[in-house]
Design a protein around this motif. Structure first.
Motif, PDB file in Angstrom:
ATOM      1  N   VAL A  77      10.866   4.146   0.557  1.00 28.27           N
ATOM      2  CA  VAL A  77      10.712   5.490   0.024  1.00 28.27           C
ATOM      3  C   VAL A  77      10.443   5.391  -1.480  1.00 28.27           C
ATOM      4  N   ILE A  78       9.315   5.944  -1.896  1.00 23.21           N
ATOM      5  CA  ILE A  78       8.989   6.004  -3.325  1.00 23.21           C
ATOM      6  C   ILE A  78       9.516   7.324  -3.897  1.00 23.21           C
ATOM      7  N   ASP A  79       9.183   8.404  -3.228  1.00 19.34           N
ATOM      8  CA  ASP A  79       9.731   9.712  -3.572  1.00 19.34           C
ATOM      9  C   ASP A  79       9.705  10.571  -2.305  1.00 19.34           C
ATOM     10  N   GLU A  80       9.944  11.840  -2.426  1.00 17.80           N
ATOM     11  CA  GLU A  80      10.079  12.717  -1.263  1.00 17.80           C
ATOM     12  C   GLU A  80       8.870  12.687  -0.329  1.00 17.80           C
ATOM     13  N   THR A  81       7.689  12.485  -0.875  1.00 17.03           N
ATOM     14  CA  THR A  81       6.478  12.523  -0.039  1.00 17.03           C
ATOM     15  C   THR A  81       5.699  11.214   0.012  1.00 17.03           C
ATOM     16  N   THR A  82       6.123  10.220  -0.737  1.00 12.56           N
ATOM     17  CA  THR A  82       5.362   8.974  -0.847  1.00 12.56           C
ATOM     18  C   THR A  82       6.160   7.792  -0.314  1.00 12.56           C
ATOM     19  N   ARG A  83       5.464   6.933   0.439  1.00 11.24           N
ATOM     20  CA  ARG A  83       6.056   5.716   0.987  1.00 11.24           C
ATOM     21  C   ARG A  83       5.216   4.521   0.583  1.00 11.24           C
ATOM     22  N   SER A  84       5.869   3.376   0.555  1.00 16.35           N
ATOM     23  CA  SER A  84       5.189   2.117   0.313  1.00 16.35           C
ATOM     24  C   SER A  84       5.324   1.272   1.572  1.00 16.35           C
ATOM     25  N   LEU A  85       4.278   0.567   1.913  1.00  9.10           N
ATOM     26  CA  LEU A  85       4.262  -0.259   3.118  1.00  9.10           C
ATOM     27  C   LEU A  85       3.898  -1.681   2.708  1.00  9.10           C
ATOM     28  N   THR A  86       4.718  -2.641   3.129  1.00 12.13           N
ATOM     29  CA  THR A  86       4.480  -4.057   2.848  1.00 12.13           C
ATOM     30  C   THR A  86       4.534  -4.813   4.169  1.00 12.13           C
ATOM     31  N   VAL A  87       3.618  -5.747   4.362  1.00 13.86           N
ATOM     32  CA  VAL A  87       3.557  -6.534   5.582  1.00 13.86           C
ATOM     33  C   VAL A  87       3.820  -7.999   5.261  1.00 13.86           C
ATOM     34  N   VAL A  88       4.721  -8.608   6.048  1.00 16.23           N
ATOM     35  CA  VAL A  88       5.036 -10.027   5.906  1.00 16.23           C
ATOM     36  C   VAL A  88       4.915 -10.676   7.281  1.00 16.23           C
ATOM     37  N   MET A 106       0.835  -1.164   0.000  1.00 13.53           N
ATOM     38  CA  MET A 106       0.000   0.000   0.000  1.00 13.53           C
ATOM     39  C   MET A 106       0.889   1.239   0.000  1.00 13.53           C
ATOM     40  N   GLN A 107       0.518   2.217  -0.794  1.00 18.37           N
ATOM     41  CA  GLN A 107       1.270   3.474  -0.853  1.00 18.37           C
ATOM     42  C   GLN A 107       0.502   4.573  -0.138  1.00 18.37           C
ATOM     43  N   TYR A 108       1.243   5.519   0.442  1.00 16.55           N
ATOM     44  CA  TYR A 108       0.617   6.634   1.133  1.00 16.55           C
ATOM     45  C   TYR A 108       1.555   7.819   1.158  1.00 16.55           C
ATOM     46  N   THR A 109       0.967   8.991   1.406  1.00 22.44           N
ATOM     47  CA  THR A 109       1.755  10.203   1.608  1.00 22.44           C
ATOM     48  C   THR A 109       1.613  10.607   3.072  1.00 22.44           C
ATOM     49  N   LEU A 110       2.428  11.528   3.514  1.00 20.71           N
ATOM     50  CA  LEU A 110       2.381  11.968   4.904  1.00 20.71           C
ATOM     51  C   LEU A 110       1.001  12.496   5.271  1.00 20.71           C
ATOM     52  N   SER A 111       0.340  13.155   4.343  1.00 20.15           N
ATOM     53  CA  SER A 111      -0.997  13.688   4.630  1.00 20.15           C
ATOM     54  C   SER A 111      -2.026  12.571   4.830  1.00 20.15           C
ATOM     55  N   GLN A 112      -1.733  11.367   4.378  1.00 20.36           N
ATOM     56  CA  GLN A 112      -2.647  10.229   4.511  1.00 20.36           C
ATOM     57  C   GLN A 112      -2.283   9.307   5.673  1.00 20.36           C
ATOM     58  N   ILE A 113      -1.223   9.622   6.398  1.00 20.51           N
ATOM     59  CA  ILE A 113      -0.665   8.662   7.357  1.00 20.51           C
ATOM     60  C   ILE A 113      -1.651   8.264   8.458  1.00 20.51           C
ATOM     61  N   ASP A 114      -2.443   9.193   8.965  1.00 18.32           N
ATOM     62  CA  ASP A 114      -3.402   8.833  10.015  1.00 18.32           C
ATOM     63  C   ASP A 114      -4.472   7.884   9.485  1.00 18.32           C
ATOM     64  N   SER A 115      -4.925   8.115   8.282  1.00 21.76           N
ATOM     65  CA  SER A 115      -5.910   7.230   7.669  1.00 21.76           C
ATOM     66  C   SER A 115      -5.320   5.844   7.423  1.00 21.76           C
ATOM     67  N   ILE A 116      -4.089   5.800   6.938  1.00 17.88           N
ATOM     68  CA  ILE A 116      -3.409   4.514   6.692  1.00 17.88           C
ATOM     69  C   ILE A 116      -3.189   3.788   8.018  1.00 17.88           C
ATOM     70  N   ALA A 117      -2.809   4.521   9.055  1.00 19.34           N
ATOM     71  CA  ALA A 117      -2.608   3.902  10.373  1.00 19.34           C
ATOM     72  C   ALA A 117      -3.921   3.334  10.905  1.00 19.34           C
ATOM     73  N   ASP A 118      -5.027   4.057  10.737  1.00 25.00           N
ATOM     74  CA  ASP A 118      -6.329   3.545  11.166  1.00 25.00           C
ATOM     75  C   ASP A 118      -6.673   2.250  10.427  1.00 25.00           C
ATOM     76  N   THR A 119      -6.435   2.238   9.130  1.00 32.22           N
ATOM     77  CA  THR A 119      -6.681   1.034   8.328  1.00 32.22           C
ATOM     78  C   THR A 119      -5.786  -0.102   8.797  1.00 32.22           C
ATOM     79  N   PHE A 120      -4.522   0.196   9.067  1.00 32.48           N
ATOM     80  CA  PHE A 120      -3.560  -0.803   9.535  1.00 32.48           C
ATOM     81  C   PHE A 120      -4.039  -1.412  10.861  1.00 32.48           C
ATOM     82  N   VAL A 121      -4.500  -0.567  11.782  1.00 33.13           N
ATOM     83  CA  VAL A 121      -4.967  -1.048  13.087  1.00 33.13           C
ATOM     84  C   VAL A 121      -6.199  -1.940  12.927  1.00 33.13           C
TER      85      VAL A 121
END
Length: 138
Positions: free
Chosen positions: A124-135, A1-16
């Motif tokens: 790190v995808i670019d300056e503002t975008t990250r990718s998250l992978t779970v194993v 899943m990819q996200y930007t810093l502005s989306q981090i709280d939403s991504i964290a909620d989804t992760f939880v």
């Protein structure tokens, strides 16, 4: 899943909601320096209901927080030079507490890791975008 810093709280909620229920209690956060491991852990703690200020335990090695449903331990092992240092503060005892253990720089203690854990890879995808992978390591 990819996200930007502005989306981090939403991504964290989804992760939880979607990842943590299927995860081991010990989660290893992997990624290069600056990949956002601590930033993501802070967002996870907010989503888990931690009311305290969450900060990196770079010098203390471990911070303890109270979440809605129990304790959260946040480890930053960047400064560990030998596994014995982690043994000295009792890291293996934390694995058995049944609390969430969020671990940064776990590659510094490979022989001390529990048999079962969840790996969260941040890239790190670019300056503002990250990718998250779970194993899952079961």
């Amino acid at each position: 899943m990819q996200y930007t810093l502005s989306q981090i709280d939403s991504i964290a909620d989804t992760f939880v909601k979607e990842v943590l229920p299927h995860s081991q209690k010990v989660l290893l956060f992997q990624g290069a320096m600056g990949a956002g491991k601590t930033t993501f852990i802070k967002a996870l703690c907010r989503s888990l209901g931690v009311g305290d200020r969450v900060s990196s335990p770079t010098f203390s090695l471990v911070n303890e927080y109270q979440a809605h449903e129990g304790k959260v331990f946040h480890f930053d092992l960047y400064r560990i030079e030998e596994e014995q240092e982690a043994l000295d503060f009792g890291i293996e005892e934390y694995w058995d507490l049944g609390a969430w253990c969020f671990v940064e720089w776990a590659e510094r203690i490979p022989s001390l890791l529990p048999l079962h854990y969840t790996e969260v890879q941040l890239t790190v995808i670019d300056e503002t975008t990250r990718s998250l992978t779970v194993v899952q390591h079961n």
